[in-house]
Design a protein around this motif. Sequence first.
Motif, PDB file in Angstrom:
ATOM      1  N   TYR A  19     -27.197  18.680 -26.243  1.00  0.00           N
ATOM      2  CA  TYR A  19     -28.062  19.566 -26.296  1.00  0.00           C
ATOM      3  C   TYR A  19     -29.352  18.969 -25.811  1.00  0.00           C
ATOM      4  O   TYR A  19     -30.101  19.326 -25.258  1.00  0.00           O
ATOM      5  CB  TYR A  19     -28.210  20.039 -27.759  1.00  0.00           C
ATOM      6  CG  TYR A  19     -29.428  21.299 -27.747  1.00  0.00           C
ATOM      7  CD1 TYR A  19     -28.929  22.397 -27.443  1.00  0.00           C
ATOM      8  CD2 TYR A  19     -30.467  21.061 -28.333  1.00  0.00           C
ATOM      9  CE1 TYR A  19     -30.114  23.411 -27.269  1.00  0.00           C
ATOM     10  CE2 TYR A  19     -31.306  21.752 -28.443  1.00  0.00           C
ATOM     11  CZ  TYR A  19     -31.279  23.210 -27.900  1.00  0.00           C
ATOM     12  OH  TYR A  19     -32.121  24.177 -27.896  1.00  0.00           O
ATOM     13  N   ARG A  20     -29.726  17.699 -26.350  1.00  0.00           N
ATOM     14  CA  ARG A  20     -30.829  16.727 -26.136  1.00  0.00           C
ATOM     15  C   ARG A  20     -31.153  16.601 -24.698  1.00  0.00           C
ATOM     16  O   ARG A  20     -32.162  16.643 -24.137  1.00  0.00           O
ATOM     17  CB  ARG A  20     -30.924  15.371 -26.956  1.00  0.00           C
ATOM     18  CG  ARG A  20     -31.064  15.644 -28.479  1.00  0.00           C
ATOM     19  CD  ARG A  20     -31.198  14.378 -29.117  1.00  0.00           C
ATOM     20  NE  ARG A  20     -31.822  14.726 -30.478  1.00  0.00           N
ATOM     21  CZ  ARG A  20     -31.182  13.898 -31.540  1.00  0.00           C
ATOM     22  NH1 ARG A  20     -30.345  13.062 -31.380  1.00  0.00           N
ATOM     23  NH2 ARG A  20     -31.627  14.285 -32.783  1.00  0.00           N
ATOM     24  N   ALA A  76     -30.719  19.980 -33.588  1.00  0.00           N
ATOM     25  CA  ALA A  76     -30.962  20.716 -32.411  1.00  0.00           C
ATOM     26  C   ALA A  76     -32.236  21.458 -32.155  1.00  0.00           C
ATOM     27  O   ALA A  76     -33.018  21.246 -31.381  1.00  0.00           O
ATOM     28  CB  ALA A  76     -29.855  21.632 -31.586  1.00  0.00           C
ATOM     29  N   ALA A 134     -25.817  19.651 -37.074  1.00  0.00           N
ATOM     30  CA  ALA A 134     -26.077  19.216 -35.435  1.00  0.00           C
ATOM     31  C   ALA A 134     -26.876  20.559 -34.979  1.00  0.00           C
ATOM     32  O   ALA A 134     -27.973  20.160 -34.241  1.00  0.00           O
ATOM     33  CB  ALA A 134     -24.731  19.321 -34.698  1.00  0.00           C
ATOM     34  N   LEU A 172     -24.877  17.291 -30.173  1.00  0.00           N
ATOM     35  CA  LEU A 172     -26.352  16.929 -30.255  1.00  0.00           C
ATOM     36  C   LEU A 172     -26.704  16.136 -29.065  1.00  0.00           C
ATOM     37  O   LEU A 172     -27.751  16.560 -28.398  1.00  0.00           O
ATOM     38  CB  LEU A 172     -26.640  16.274 -31.491  1.00  0.00           C
ATOM     39  CG  LEU A 172     -28.207  16.223 -31.678  1.00  0.00           C
ATOM     40  CD1 LEU A 172     -28.880  17.415 -31.814  1.00  0.00           C
ATOM     41  CD2 LEU A 172     -28.148  15.454 -33.329  1.00  0.00           C
TER      42      LEU A 172
END
Length: 101
Positions: A32-33, A62, A58, A29
């Motif tokens: 991804y952020r 996301a 997660a 996560l």
Amino acid sequence: MTSAVGDAVPGRPAPAPERPTLAEAEGFLAAYRAGLARGEVAVDLSGLTAFDSAGVGALVAAARAAAACTPPLAARFANPPAQLRSLADLYGVAELIFGAA
């Protein structure tokens, strides 16, 4: 883990970790952020070898993080294994993660 969201190749979805289970969900996560900050929204899920409810969570987080961007972005999770789709269906979050079927 042999690959991560941060290993993106321009024009192709970034690979997901092989095992987005509880131990790796937080790292997935966070990566991804960080990718969202660069405008990256796609993740290739074809390399998943194991996942659990934390991995599904997660993906939900996301998708919500992408939608919360200004302007809102749509998370794209490509090539999900059938078992992951089934688990997401069971939890009632498949449409949020993968879009309308």
